[in-house]
Write a protein that holds these residues in place. Structure first.
Motif, PDB file in Angstrom:
ATOM      1  N   ILE A  89       0.896  -1.139   0.112  1.00 41.79           N
ATOM      2  CA  ILE A  89       0.039  -0.116   0.027  1.00 41.79           C
ATOM      3  C   ILE A  89       0.815   1.054   0.197  1.00 41.79           C
ATOM      4  N   ASN A  90       0.467   2.390  -0.570  1.00 46.95           N
ATOM      5  CA  ASN A  90       1.027   3.706  -0.520  1.00 46.95           C
ATOM      6  C   ASN A  90       1.692   4.069   0.730  1.00 46.95           C
ATOM      7  N   ASN A  91       0.764   4.019   1.839  1.00 44.43           N
ATOM      8  CA  ASN A  91       1.474   4.419   3.270  1.00 44.43           C
ATOM      9  C   ASN A  91       1.457   3.118   4.246  1.00 44.43           C
ATOM     10  N   PRO A  92       2.329   2.292   3.989  1.00 43.24           N
ATOM     11  CA  PRO A  92       2.641   1.133   5.017  1.00 43.24           C
ATOM     12  C   PRO A  92       2.352   1.339   6.403  1.00 43.24           C
ATOM     13  N   GLY A  93       2.497   2.523   6.732  1.00 40.10           N
ATOM     14  CA  GLY A  93       2.697   2.798   8.386  1.00 40.10           C
ATOM     15  C   GLY A  93       1.151   2.822   8.604  1.00 40.10           C
ATOM     16  N   THR A  94       0.025   2.703   7.667  1.00 43.10           N
ATOM     17  CA  THR A  94      -1.210   2.857   8.174  1.00 43.10           C
ATOM     18  C   THR A  94      -1.551   1.717   9.072  1.00 43.10           C
ATOM     19  N   ALA A  95      -2.183   1.670  10.475  1.00 44.94           N
ATOM     20  CA  ALA A  95      -2.476   0.692  11.045  1.00 44.94           C
ATOM     21  C   ALA A  95      -3.827  -0.081  10.511  1.00 44.94           C
ATOM     22  N   ASN A  96      -3.939  -1.235  11.063  1.00 40.04           N
ATOM     23  CA  ASN A  96      -5.274  -1.972  10.389  1.00 40.04           C
ATOM     24  C   ASN A  96      -6.453  -1.863  11.341  1.00 40.04           C
ATOM     25  N   ILE A  97      -6.603  -0.867  12.080  1.00 38.84           N
ATOM     26  CA  ILE A  97      -7.785  -0.546  13.060  1.00 38.84           C
ATOM     27  C   ILE A  97      -7.945   0.970  12.843  1.00 38.84           C
ATOM     28  N   PHE A  98      -9.169   1.401  12.332  1.00 34.56           N
ATOM     29  CA  PHE A  98      -9.374   2.633  11.936  1.00 34.56           C
ATOM     30  C   PHE A  98     -10.461   3.267  12.924  1.00 34.56           C
ATOM     31  N   HIS A  99     -10.111   4.526  13.406  1.00 34.87           N
ATOM     32  CA  HIS A  99     -11.083   5.015  14.512  1.00 34.87           C
ATOM     33  C   HIS A  99     -11.732   6.432  13.669  1.00 34.87           C
ATOM     34  N   ILE A 100     -12.556   5.950  13.076  1.00 29.15           N
ATOM     35  CA  ILE A 100     -13.368   6.891  12.355  1.00 29.15           C
ATOM     36  C   ILE A 100     -14.725   6.991  12.586  1.00 29.15           C
ATOM     37  N   LYS A 101     -15.239   8.221  13.092  1.00 28.38           N
ATOM     38  CA  LYS A 101     -16.727   8.075  13.297  1.00 28.38           C
ATOM     39  C   LYS A 101     -17.808   7.897  12.351  1.00 28.38           C
ATOM     40  N   ASN A 102     -18.632   6.972  12.769  1.00 25.44           N
ATOM     41  CA  ASN A 102     -19.648   6.789  11.644  1.00 25.44           C
ATOM     42  C   ASN A 102     -20.759   7.923  11.610  1.00 25.44           C
ATOM     43  N   ILE A 103     -21.663   7.797  10.583  1.00 23.58           N
ATOM     44  CA  ILE A 103     -22.325   8.874  10.227  1.00 23.58           C
ATOM     45  C   ILE A 103     -23.390   8.652  11.219  1.00 23.58           C
ATOM     46  N   LYS A 104     -24.077   9.499  12.021  1.00 27.01           N
ATOM     47  CA  LYS A 104     -24.996   9.600  13.040  1.00 27.01           C
ATOM     48  C   LYS A 104     -26.195  10.263  12.576  1.00 27.01           C
ATOM     49  N   GLY A 105     -27.427   9.984  12.680  1.00 20.13           N
ATOM     50  CA  GLY A 105     -28.471  10.790  12.420  1.00 20.13           C
ATOM     51  C   GLY A 105     -28.974  10.217  11.097  1.00 20.13           C
ATOM     52  N   SER A 106     -29.554  11.121  10.300  1.00 26.80           N
ATOM     53  CA  SER A 106     -30.235  10.685   9.008  1.00 26.80           C
ATOM     54  C   SER A 106     -29.066  10.428   8.042  1.00 26.80           C
ATOM     55  N   LYS A 107     -29.000   8.987   7.673  1.00 28.98           N
ATOM     56  CA  LYS A 107     -28.236   8.621   6.663  1.00 28.98           C
ATOM     57  C   LYS A 107     -28.771   8.461   5.273  1.00 28.98           C
ATOM     58  N   LEU A 108     -28.141   8.721   4.332  1.00 33.66           N
ATOM     59  CA  LEU A 108     -29.000   8.750   2.862  1.00 33.66           C
ATOM     60  C   LEU A 108     -29.008   7.371   2.503  1.00 33.66           C
ATOM     61  N   HIS A 109     -28.222   6.310   2.898  1.00 36.63           N
ATOM     62  CA  HIS A 109     -28.165   4.841   2.675  1.00 36.63           C
ATOM     63  C   HIS A 109     -27.961   4.155   4.098  1.00 36.63           C
ATOM     64  N   THR A 110     -28.696   3.148   4.160  1.00 38.72           N
ATOM     65  CA  THR A 110     -28.463   2.409   5.255  1.00 38.72           C
ATOM     66  C   THR A 110     -27.035   1.848   5.671  1.00 38.72           C
ATOM     67  N   ALA A 111     -26.319   1.546   4.504  1.00 42.34           N
ATOM     68  CA  ALA A 111     -24.975   1.284   4.611  1.00 42.34           C
ATOM     69  C   ALA A 111     -23.931   2.307   4.239  1.00 42.34           C
ATOM     70  N   GLN A 112     -24.478   3.404   4.364  1.00 45.42           N
ATOM     71  CA  GLN A 112     -23.413   4.527   4.106  1.00 45.42           C
ATOM     72  C   GLN A 112     -22.327   4.896   5.028  1.00 45.42           C
ATOM     73  N   LYS A 113     -21.076   4.754   4.149  1.00 45.00           N
ATOM     74  CA  LYS A 113     -19.871   5.061   5.025  1.00 45.00           C
ATOM     75  C   LYS A 113     -19.202   6.370   4.842  1.00 45.00           C
ATOM     76  N   PRO A 114     -18.450   6.604   6.163  1.00 47.42           N
ATOM     77  CA  PRO A 114     -17.867   7.954   6.125  1.00 47.42           C
ATOM     78  C   PRO A 114     -16.775   8.308   5.052  1.00 47.42           C
ATOM     79  N   ILE A 115     -16.857   9.316   4.318  1.00 44.87           N
ATOM     80  CA  ILE A 115     -15.713   9.630   3.155  1.00 44.87           C
ATOM     81  C   ILE A 115     -14.449   9.516   3.494  1.00 44.87           C
ATOM     82  N   GLY A 116     -14.275   9.984   4.919  1.00 44.71           N
ATOM     83  CA  GLY A 116     -12.771  10.069   5.426  1.00 44.71           C
ATOM     84  C   GLY A 116     -12.273   8.383   5.266  1.00 44.71           C
ATOM     85  N   LEU A 117     -13.058   7.545   5.830  1.00 48.61           N
ATOM     86  CA  LEU A 117     -12.589   6.244   5.937  1.00 48.61           C
ATOM     87  C   LEU A 117     -12.269   5.555   4.517  1.00 48.61           C
ATOM     88  N   LEU A 118     -13.208   5.808   3.411  1.00 51.03           N
ATOM     89  CA  LEU A 118     -12.964   5.505   2.012  1.00 51.03           C
ATOM     90  C   LEU A 118     -11.766   6.124   1.478  1.00 51.03           C
TER      91      LEU A 118
END
Length: 178
Positions: A89-118
């Motif tokens: 991967i381009n940044n091999p120092g990236t840990a395999n656990i991601f602490h990124i907040k999920n979208i709370k409240g009204s999601k546009l899709h039930t499986a919507q993921k945060p853009i930051g994670l993607l």
């Protein structure tokens, strides 16, 4: 195939779509597939039947929990696979656990993921100007993450409602970039 509802009702099997994803990806590509704990083994088995190679199991720790009979689910799993020759991967120092907040409240899709994670996955596995493929585009979050990172995208969505939401979000994101 009827329009809409196919993925939502889990009528689609991994073997129905994984071979096509494998076929269209370029050699040396990574595939990130989000999966729950119950389906990890089946997904990995089916992916390997298609030719994918296992790279790593990633964990996304969310800020919310999902009710469950045995333990509250506070994370999702991401199976990282590759097609063809191994590539770091381009940044091999990236840990395999991601602490990124999920979208709370009204999601546009039930499986919507945060853009930051993607964005993390996109930046680690593609080069600027490269193309990302999302076969279950939902409301277009992966496409927007691509736009924010200088990548091209190809996305598919069977559900017309979500396709229209994705189209509107992408058009608005394009206007914001200009």
């Amino acid at each position: 195939i009827k329009t809409g509802g196919l993925f939502r009702h889990n009528d689609i099997k991994f073997s129905d779509w994984l071979p096509e994803v494998y076929r269209v990806l370029k050699d040396g590509s990574h595939a990130y597939i989000m999966v729950n704990a119950r389906n990890i083994a089946k997904l990995q088995t089916e992916a390997e039947k298609c030719g994918f190679k296992f790279v790593n199991l990633l964990v996304w720790e969310k800020n919310n929990v999902t009710a469950n009979r045995y333990y509250m689910q506070k994370c999702e799993f991401i199976l990282l696979l590759r097609k063809g020759k191994a590539r770091t991967i381009n940044n091999p120092g990236t840990a395999n656990i991601f602490h990124i907040k999920n979208i709370k409240g009204s999601k546009l899709h039930t499986a919507q993921k945060p853009i930051g994670l993607l964005k993390v996955f996109i930046e680690n596995s593609t080069s600027c100007g490269g193309t990302v493929f999302d076969p279950f585009m939902g409301c277009g979050s992966t496409c927007i993450a691509c736009m924010k990172t200088g990548r091209k995208y190809i996305g598919f969505e069977l559900d017309e409602k979500y396709f229209e939401i994705a189209k509107d979000r992408i058009e608005n994101a394009q206007k914001a970039v200009q």
